[in-house]
Design a protein around this motif. Structure first.
Motif, mmCIF file in Angstrom:
data_model
loop_
_atom_site.group_PDB
_atom_site.id
_atom_site.type_symbol
_atom_site.label_atom_id
_atom_site.label_comp_id
_atom_site.label_asym_id
_atom_site.label_seq_id
_atom_site.Cartn_x
_atom_site.Cartn_y
_atom_site.Cartn_z
ATOM 1 N N LEU A 190 0.315 -0.579 6.095
ATOM 2 C CA LEU A 190 -1.106 -0.822 5.822
ATOM 3 C C LEU A 190 -1.341 -1.006 4.334
ATOM 4 O O LEU A 190 -2.115 -1.884 3.921
ATOM 5 N N LYS A 191 -0.667 -0.200 3.521
ATOM 6 C CA LYS A 191 -0.801 -0.306 2.062
ATOM 7 C C LYS A 191 -0.458 -1.719 1.597
ATOM 8 O O LYS A 191 -1.199 -2.336 0.827
ATOM 9 N N ASN A 192 0.666 -2.243 2.057
ATOM 10 C CA ASN A 192 1.069 -3.565 1.609
ATOM 11 C C ASN A 192 0.184 -4.663 2.174
ATOM 12 O O ASN A 192 -0.074 -5.672 1.501
ATOM 13 N N TRP A 193 -0.297 -4.491 3.396
ATOM 14 C CA TRP A 193 -1.206 -5.498 3.968
ATOM 15 C C TRP A 193 -2.472 -5.598 3.119
ATOM 16 O O TRP A 193 -2.967 -6.705 2.830
ATOM 17 N N ILE A 194 -2.994 -4.454 2.701
ATOM 18 C CA ILE A 194 -4.174 -4.418 1.828
ATOM 19 C C ILE A 194 -3.878 -5.156 0.525
ATOM 20 O O ILE A 194 -4.687 -5.968 0.048
ATOM 21 N N ASP A 195 -2.713 -4.889 -0.048
ATOM 22 C CA ASP A 195 -2.321 -5.553 -1.299
ATOM 23 C C ASP A 195 -2.170 -7.060 -1.110
ATOM 24 O O ASP A 195 -2.556 -7.843 -1.976
ATOM 25 N N THR A 196 -1.588 -7.456 0.026
ATOM 26 C CA THR A 196 -1.364 -8.876 0.282
ATOM 27 C C THR A 196 -2.683 -9.625 0.440
ATOM 28 O O THR A 196 -2.860 -10.723 -0.112
ATOM 29 N N ALA A 197 -3.611 -9.030 1.165
ATOM 30 C CA ALA A 197 -4.929 -9.657 1.311
ATOM 31 C C ALA A 197 -5.614 -9.791 -0.042
ATOM 32 O O ALA A 197 -6.206 -10.832 -0.355
ATOM 33 N N GLN A 198 -5.510 -8.748 -0.867
ATOM 34 C CA GLN A 198 -6.154 -8.816 -2.181
ATOM 35 C C GLN A 198 -5.471 -9.844 -3.079
ATOM 36 O O GLN A 198 -6.136 -10.525 -3.864
ATOM 37 N N TRP A 199 -4.171 -9.971 -2.965
ATOM 38 C CA TRP A 199 -3.446 -10.995 -3.740
ATOM 39 C C TRP A 199 -4.073 -12.366 -3.500
ATOM 40 O O TRP A 199 -4.308 -13.138 -4.436
ATOM 41 N N GLN A 215 -12.298 -4.146 -2.310
ATOM 42 C CA GLN A 215 -10.897 -4.054 -1.886
ATOM 43 C C GLN A 215 -10.089 -3.171 -2.842
ATOM 44 O O GLN A 215 -9.197 -2.433 -2.422
ATOM 45 N N ASN A 216 -10.435 -3.233 -4.130
ATOM 46 C CA ASN A 216 -9.775 -2.374 -5.113
ATOM 47 C C ASN A 216 -9.982 -0.907 -4.790
ATOM 48 O O ASN A 216 -9.072 -0.087 -4.935
ATOM 49 N N GLN A 217 -11.189 -0.572 -4.367
ATOM 50 C CA GLN A 217 -11.474 0.809 -3.996
ATOM 51 C C GLN A 217 -10.688 1.210 -2.751
ATOM 52 O O GLN A 217 -10.158 2.321 -2.660
ATOM 53 N N VAL A 218 -10.587 0.291 -1.777
ATOM 54 C CA VAL A 218 -9.797 0.547 -0.567
ATOM 55 C C VAL A 218 -8.340 0.786 -0.948
ATOM 56 O O VAL A 218 -7.687 1.703 -0.433
ATOM 57 N N ARG A 219 -7.845 -0.043 -1.858
ATOM 58 C CA ARG A 219 -6.449 0.083 -2.307
ATOM 59 C C ARG A 219 -6.215 1.424 -2.991
ATOM 60 O O ARG A 219 -5.230 2.113 -2.731
ATOM 61 N N THR A 220 -7.140 1.824 -3.862
ATOM 62 C CA THR A 220 -7.020 3.112 -4.549
ATOM 63 C C THR A 220 -7.054 4.265 -3.563
ATOM 64 O O THR A 220 -6.256 5.204 -3.644
ATOM 65 N N ASP A 221 -7.991 4.199 -2.617
ATOM 66 C CA ASP A 221 -8.094 5.255 -1.600
ATOM 67 C C ASP A 221 -6.798 5.360 -0.800
ATOM 68 O O ASP A 221 -6.355 6.454 -0.439
ATOM 69 N N MET A 222 -6.181 4.207 -0.531
ATOM 70 C CA MET A 222 -4.945 4.186 0.249
ATOM 71 C C MET A 222 -3.810 4.846 -0.524
ATOM 72 O O MET A 222 -3.018 5.609 0.048
ATOM 73 N N VAL A 223 -3.718 4.566 -1.822
ATOM 74 C CA VAL A 223 -2.689 5.202 -2.644
ATOM 75 C C VAL A 223 -2.870 6.719 -2.628
ATOM 76 O O VAL A 223 -1.904 7.475 -2.470
ATOM 77 N N GLU A 224 -4.100 7.169 -2.770
ATOM 78 C CA GLU A 224 -4.363 8.604 -2.785
ATOM 79 C C GLU A 224 -4.058 9.231 -1.428
ATOM 80 O O GLU A 224 -3.621 10.389 -1.348
ATOM 81 N N ILE A 282 3.358 -4.154 -4.997
ATOM 82 C CA ILE A 282 2.945 -5.342 -5.753
ATOM 83 C C ILE A 282 4.160 -6.163 -6.158
ATOM 84 O O ILE A 282 4.149 -7.403 -6.143
ATOM 85 N N LEU A 283 5.246 -5.489 -6.494
ATOM 86 C CA LEU A 283 6.479 -6.175 -6.867
ATOM 87 C C LEU A 283 7.024 -6.992 -5.697
ATOM 88 O O LEU A 283 7.534 -8.101 -5.888
ATOM 89 N N ALA A 284 6.908 -6.453 -4.486
ATOM 90 C CA ALA A 284 7.350 -7.194 -3.301
ATOM 91 C C ALA A 284 6.572 -8.504 -3.164
ATOM 92 O O ALA A 284 7.135 -9.546 -2.798
ATOM 93 N N LEU A 285 5.288 -8.466 -3.471
ATOM 94 C CA LEU A 285 4.468 -9.677 -3.418
ATOM 95 C C LEU A 285 4.865 -10.669 -4.512
ATOM 96 O O LEU A 285 4.936 -11.881 -4.269
ATOM 97 N N LYS A 286 5.130 -10.167 -5.702
ATOM 98 C CA LYS A 286 5.566 -11.052 -6.785
ATOM 99 C C LYS A 286 6.875 -11.746 -6.417
ATOM 100 O O LYS A 286 7.045 -12.950 -6.651
#
Length: 201
Positions: free
Chosen positions: A42-51, A77-86, A121-125
């Motif tokens: 889920l974390k990476n899916w959120i990152d991919t959508a934001q990318w 989405q940034n807030q969702v991403r931060t919440d997910m990391v926490e 994020i590195l995986a996306l890069k």
């Protein structure tokens, strides 16, 4: 090793997303809810959508009103991403709650989940740089430049993966301890952003 698992799941999530290449595609998480694997996917899916949201908003011909809508969506989405990391850090805090830190234990510069966030994020890069390195419509010079950058990113992933595994091993051994700070983002909070609270008067 956590990093090996994370890298595998991040690649899976990126591949799954690009089957649709649709920011609004519902997440079909294949992993058991509340498991670490579920959280990583889920974390990476959120990152991919934001990318891809970031790609859209940088279109130089985008209508300004439409661009503002995307900017606000990215903020959300940034807030969702931060919440997910926490949330991922909460998982690790629970896992290691019984570990007694050594008297000389040190704190790390970042928590495990924020290091894993960088790995995501590195995986996306890596995925998108590889696309560019293989893009047939690009010039050979462009492809070679991207291949050079890709090799740097791959080395960076190896180094970061090792660092994450060493951090978690040190926490398990009591050599380091976790201390998590909430991000306390201010720009979305109407009680903390002066532009927002001054407009409500």
């Amino acid at each position: 090793m956590i990093s090996e698992l994370a890298n595998k799941i991040f690649n899976q999530a990126i591949t799954d997303y690009h089957q649709f290449d649709n920011i609004d595609q519902p997440v079909n998480n294949p992993y058991e809810k509340d498991s670490l694997t579920h959280l990583l996917y889920l974390k990476n899916w959120i990152d991919t959508a934001q990318w891809h949201m970031e790609d859209v908003v940088r279109n130089p011909t985008i209508d300004p009103v439409e661009g503002l809508k995307w900017k606000r969506r990215i903020d959300t989405q940034n807030q969702v991403r931060t919440d997910m990391v926490e949330f991922v850090d909460s998982y690790f805090l629970d896992i290691y709650k019984h570990i007694q830190a050594n008297a000389d234990a040190k704190i790390n510069t970042e928590s495990p989940a924020w290091a894993i966030d960088r790995l995501s994020i590195l995986a996306l890069k890596i995925y998108h740089m590889q696309e560019e390195a293989e893009r047939e419509t690009a010039s050979e010079e462009h492809r070679l430049q991207c291949l050079t950058k890709l090799n740097v990113l791959l080395a960076q992933r190896d180094d970061l993966s090792l660092s994450i595994d060493e951090l978690l091993a040190d926490i398990e051994a009591g050599k380091k301890y976790m201390k998590v700070y909430k991000q306390m983002k201010m720009y979305n909070d109407p009680s903390l952003n002066p532009v927002l609270y001054n407009t409500t008067k």
